[in-house]
Enzyme design. Structure first.
Site, PDB file in Angstrom:
ATOM      1  CB  CYS A 121      22.931  24.157  20.403  1.00 48.08           C
ATOM      2  SG  CYS A 121      24.039  24.734  19.543  1.00 48.08           S
ATOM      3  CB  THR A 171      10.196   4.831  -2.010  1.00 41.65           C
ATOM      4  OG1 THR A 171       9.208   4.546  -2.770  1.00 41.65           O
ATOM      5  CG2 THR A 171      11.121   3.654  -1.956  1.00 41.65           C
ATOM      6  CG  PHE A 188      -1.980  -1.083   1.281  1.00 39.52           C
ATOM      7  CD1 PHE A 188      -2.207  -1.873   0.036  1.00 39.52           C
ATOM      8  CD2 PHE A 188      -2.714  -1.274   2.381  1.00 39.52           C
ATOM      9  CE1 PHE A 188      -3.370  -2.978   0.283  1.00 39.52           C
ATOM     10  CE2 PHE A 188      -3.802  -2.138   2.333  1.00 39.52           C
ATOM     11  CZ  PHE A 188      -4.075  -3.041   1.154  1.00 39.52           C
ATOM     12  CB  CYS A 214      33.949  24.278  17.129  1.00 40.85           C
ATOM     13  SG  CYS A 214      35.616  24.700  17.535  1.00 40.85           S
ATOM     14  CB  CYS A 240       4.324   1.264  -5.011  1.00 45.85           C
ATOM     15  SG  CYS A 240       5.123   2.033  -6.316  1.00 45.85           S
TER      16      CYS A 240
END
Lengths: 485, 437
Positions: B391, B200, B132, B348, B134
């Site tokens: 973060c 996909t 169900f 960084c 593609c």
């Protein structure tokens, strides 16, 4: 015995193939993608012309070779030559952060060649001069790397520039003095053509002082740049037999390959090279590659004292060259007016680092050719004749302001070997560019836009998070301190 | 050696690695090779009314020299006759009785679904998977993702299938939906034994600047294709977790699919609730032998954790994902730099400076050892600890492993989530936290 050539054209060409060949496209991509795109990269600071190396490498990785070459050539108009002849091991590649990460630095020189070859092979002109000239003109004496670096920068700043070159071709040592297995002279010639295309006039075969007088230059031009380099004659050995025909200057030996077919260059089966600088290395490697059975460096001090770069030393040993340390020639021996050998003495290095002769240690070795690769002599006599009031340092270099290149004569600027005593091509180009900016400042009162070495240093609080430390590039450093005051 | 065998809704296989229904799962020849290489299951390329494919079917997203970080395809379901496929399934099952062979099916009417279910069972398939998902070609004909995008249609069709089902039924879900959960719930309501995801994702990988035609190029035109490969894994993991954590889907076995390239990827899926995994792109890139690395890696990992079975890993991370509102606002971490490892690239610094929170300064290197590549005087980065919000960006961009490490900073404050904060504010027990300057 008179000198002769040993190899066929085919073998000579094979032996003289380029030491660092051009990257294939995928090699270049794989290498370029290794680059970390460092911020304020150390390789930029290590380049005397301040090429934005991460930028040009990123552009190679993105398959944008034209822009990549533009980044290189705008900073260093001799970027194609420097890609081949720079001692990258002690400059950009020696500063690569990869040395601290996985020990193999980016092959910056080969990448630089890859990008610049693209524009030269496809005849793409990446340098541009402003459409409108600023009405000022500069005479450049000497069309070597310093003069070309200065001229290209001035042309890009809007100046009318005329270069006076005494040789048949411009480029100086870049055209005539680079070991053939490192670079073909065509590369230098192509760069000269590129610089001509941005409006720089290059008058070859014109020696200032002979065909045109300095007074005339002073009348016609707003400023004069001196980039005469050093004399092709090295210091003399001052020993008997020095004037025999088989005793030659290293630079002349190297120059022969640029004006003669490779297999016609003459030498002997056993060759002595006196001196152990990088030019000596070039000469000994060249002798070996051209068919000398033995090519031997004779150096008066120890292995650890030699001025040649370690990577050059290793490379010459790889070519089969031999190195004799602690020996000094005292006489060139002859028979029927031809060199037959050298009388040598053994030396030891004393506490002051000077070589002392060991008495009674003379010995004789057969040689058919002696190549002298001693320090090049300054052109003091020429300079004094052209500019009698020019201040010359004790070592023969022209006295100048290190940043602007200005001499004691306000309208005369200088850079390159005649001012620094003899360094790399890239140093000459970088200094030439700085002098161009010095001229610009002196003539217009304006500073040229952007530092030679690009960095973001100088961004300071409150706009940044605190770059409280000065920059490394001297011209920026000066600017920085000026602002601090 | 940990036990790698699984039982997914009654389908047993010697390990959790199945070849996904895709080009590697097209024929008996491939099935033999896959099992010989060590795969535990084989989901046969979708069987339906034979289609006709176009030439030029795949295109990829490369990241520099890294090929196929993402793969896109416009190939349709099996172009072979159902009788050929069912016959080959039977042959393979005879030869590999202890391996799982699942027939992927796609058809339209109730009668056709009943017919296919019977033929799959007769062929000896261990289960079926309903395609169900593609997203190209078949959906234009009312099948594939056209079904998977509509929970009501899923429920209806699964209902038809279950009427004839004598072997386990897996429903393969499409990611081309706002939420995958309603589809999974519909499948469960209709009695499906398991779900598999993701199929996909709709995609266009790139445009060819010479032809101005996207890839894959088919005679001057292209079409959107289904995207898969390593690039889609994070999307797949998120959708997997949504189902694994949904109370209404509780107990519904899941076969994880989406960019699994190595044992760690598989472990991620299993830890987030998958019973087993299916692989396609890694096989299309490296061949069936890639399973050796997956099996060995997973087995060694389980051993290192003292787990006896791969089933012990299943779902361990499901409860570690919560709503944002439950996260602790009083937790603090900051970056630390190991200067022995720092190579001075200063990435960084610029990432934080331009891309985040201006919490890294450049300082004099005095007092720090210089490595071989260091320029004397070259400034080095320093974390401004009072500014750092933790973060992670600097640690993510740092090209040296374990050079920038995030460390917990004790704040001495009690756990407080946004939810608790809002409740505290409403009750007048808490003062508002001042806005960031």
């Amino acid at each position: 015995m008179p000198l002769k050539s040993f190899l066929t054209a085919k073998v000579a060409a094979e032996n003289m193939h380029e030491k660092k060949p051009k990257f294939r496209p995928q090699e270049a991509l794989v290498e370029a993608e290794r680059c970390l795109y460092c911020f304020d990269a150390p390789c930029i600071a290590a380049c005397p012309t301040g090429i934005d190396i991460p930028s040009f490498i990123k552009k190679i990785a993105e398959k944008n070779l034209t822009s990549s070459a533009r980044v290189i050539l705008e900073s260093n108009p001799l970027g194609a030559s420097c890609a081949r002849v720079c001692p990258v091991e002690v400059l950009c590649e020696g500063a690569c952060v990869m040395l601290d990460r996985d020990e193999k630095p980016l092959q910056i020189g080969r990448l630089q060649r890859y990008a610049t070859d693209h524009v030269f092979e496809n005849n793409i002109q990446v340098l541009r001069a402003p459409a409108k000239k600023n009405g000022k003109s500069v005479a450049v004496i000497g069309g070597g790397p310093a003069g070309l670096g200065c001229a290209a920068e001035l042309a890009q700043l809007g100046y009318s520039v005329t270069v006076f070159e005494k040789d048949e071709e411009a480029g100086g040592l870049n055209t005539y003095g680079i070991a053939y297995y490192k670079m073909r002279p065509d590369v230098s010639i192509e760069e000269v053509e590129m610089i001509k295309k941005i409006g720089v006039k290059i008058k070859t075969g014109v020696e200032v002082g002979k065909k045109i007088k300095v007074a005339e230059l002073e009348k016609k031009f707003d400023a004069i740049f001196i980039g005469v380099g050093l004399s092709s004659n090295a210091l003399r050995l001052n020993i008997p037999g020095e004037n025999l025909p088989e005793v030659v200057e290293a630079l002349d030996f190297i120059r022969e390959l640029h004006v003669e077919p490779l297999h016609k260059v003459k030498l002997a089966r056993r060759v002595a090279v006196i001196g152990c600088g990088n030019t000596a290395i070039d000469a000994v490697a060249q002798a070996k590659r051209l068919g000398a059975e033995e090519a031997i460096i004779l150096y008066r001090r120890r292995e650890q004292d030699m001025p040649a770069y370690p990577h050059e030393y290793a490379s010459a040993k790889g070519d089969g060259a031999e190195f004799w340390f602690n020996v000094l020639p005292v006489e060139v021996l002859e028979k029927d007016g031809h060199v037959t050998g050298l009388k040598l003495v053994r030396t030891k290095v004393n506490d002051q680092g000077k070589a002392e002769i060991i008495p009674g240690s003379e010995f004789v070795e057969p040689f058919g050719m002696v190549i002298k690769a001693l320090t090049q002599a300054p052109r003091t006599d020429v300079l004094k004749r052209l500019f009698p009031k020019l201040k010359i340092n004790k070592d023969g270099t022209v006295a100048r302001n290190e940043v602007t290149g200005q001499t004691n004569l306000k309208h005369v600027f200088t850079a390159g070997d005649c001012a620094n005593g003899g360094r790399e091509v890239v140093n000459a180009v970088g200094e030439g560019r700085k002098a161009a900016r010095g001229i610009h400042k002196w003539l217009t009162g304006e500073a040229a836009v952007g530092p030679i070495q690009k960095t973001r240093y100088g961004v300071k609080k409150p706009y940044g998070s605190g770059l409280d430390h000065p920059v490394r590039a001297p011209e920026l450093e000066e600017e920085y301190y000026a602002k601090q005051k | 050696m940990a036990d790698l065998s699984i039982n997914l809704a009654g389908i047993k296989s010697p390990n959790p690695f199945w070849v996904a229904s895709a080009p590697p799962a097209n024929t008996a020849y491939q099935c033999h090779n896959a099992f010989a290489a060590g795969w535990g299951g084989f989901v046969w390329k979708t069987i339906g009314t034979p289609i006709v494919n176009v030439s030029s079917r795949y295109s990829a997203l490369n990241l520099g020299q890294m090929r196929m970080a993402g793969l896109n395809n416009i190939e349709l379901i099996s172009d072979r006759a159902p009788e050929t496929n069912f016959r080959e399934i039977k042959e393979c099952k005879k030869e590999w009785p202890n391996h799982a062979i699942i027939a992927s099916l796609m058809t339209d009417t109730r009668d056709n679904w009943h017919d296919f279910m019977k033929r799959a069972r007769d062929a000896g398939a261990d289960g079926v998977e309903l395609n169900f998902g593609c997203p190209h070609g078949m959906c234009e004909r009312g099948m594939g993702s056209a079904v998977g995008q509509n929970p009501e249609v899923i429920e209806t069709i699964v209902g038809w299938v279950m009427e004839a089902a004598e072997i386990p039924v897996i429903v393969k879900l499409t990611p081309n939906v706002t939420s995958v959960v309603p589809a999974a719930r519909a499948a469960k309501r209709a009695g499906a034994d398991a779900v598999s995801l993701i199929n996909t994702i709709n995609s266009i990988t790139q445009v060819n600047m010479e032809t101005m035609c996207p890839e894959p190029y088919v005679a001057g035109l292209s079409t959107h294709g289904g995207y898969c490969g390593p690039a889609v894994k994070p999307i797949a993991l998120n959708m997997l977790h949504e189902i694994a954590s949904d109370p209404q889907c509780e107990g519904l076995p899941i076969s994880g699919i989406g960019g699994i390239s190595n044992w760690k990827d598989a472990a991620d899926f299993i830890a987030l609730g998958a019973t087993g995994v299916q692989v396609c792109t890694a096989i299309m890139h490296y061949g069936f032998r890639i399973v050796e690395e997956m099996k060995d890696g997973l087995s060694d990992f389980l051993d290192s954790k003292g787990m006896k079975s791969v089933n012990d890993l299943r779902g361990l991370a499901v409860k570690k994902v919560t709503k944002w509102e439950n996260l602790n606002l009083n937790y603090k971490r900051i970056a630390t730099i190991d200067y022995d490892k720092c190579i001075n690239c200063n990435l960084c610094y610029i990432a934080c400076e331009d891309g985040a929170h201006q919490a890294i300064a450049l300082i004099s290197p005095d007092g720090h050892d210089l490595g071989p590549g260091r320029l004397p005087g070259k400034l080095i980065p320093k974390i401004l600890e009072d500014v750092c919000v933790g973060c992670n960006l600097c640690a993510l961009v740092c090209p040296v492993d374990d050079c920038i490490v995030m460390v917990d900073v004790p704040t001495g404050k009690k756990h407080m989530s946004w939810k608790q904060y809002q409740e505290g504010l409403a009750a007048g027990k808490l003062k508002p936290i001042p806005a960031h300057p």
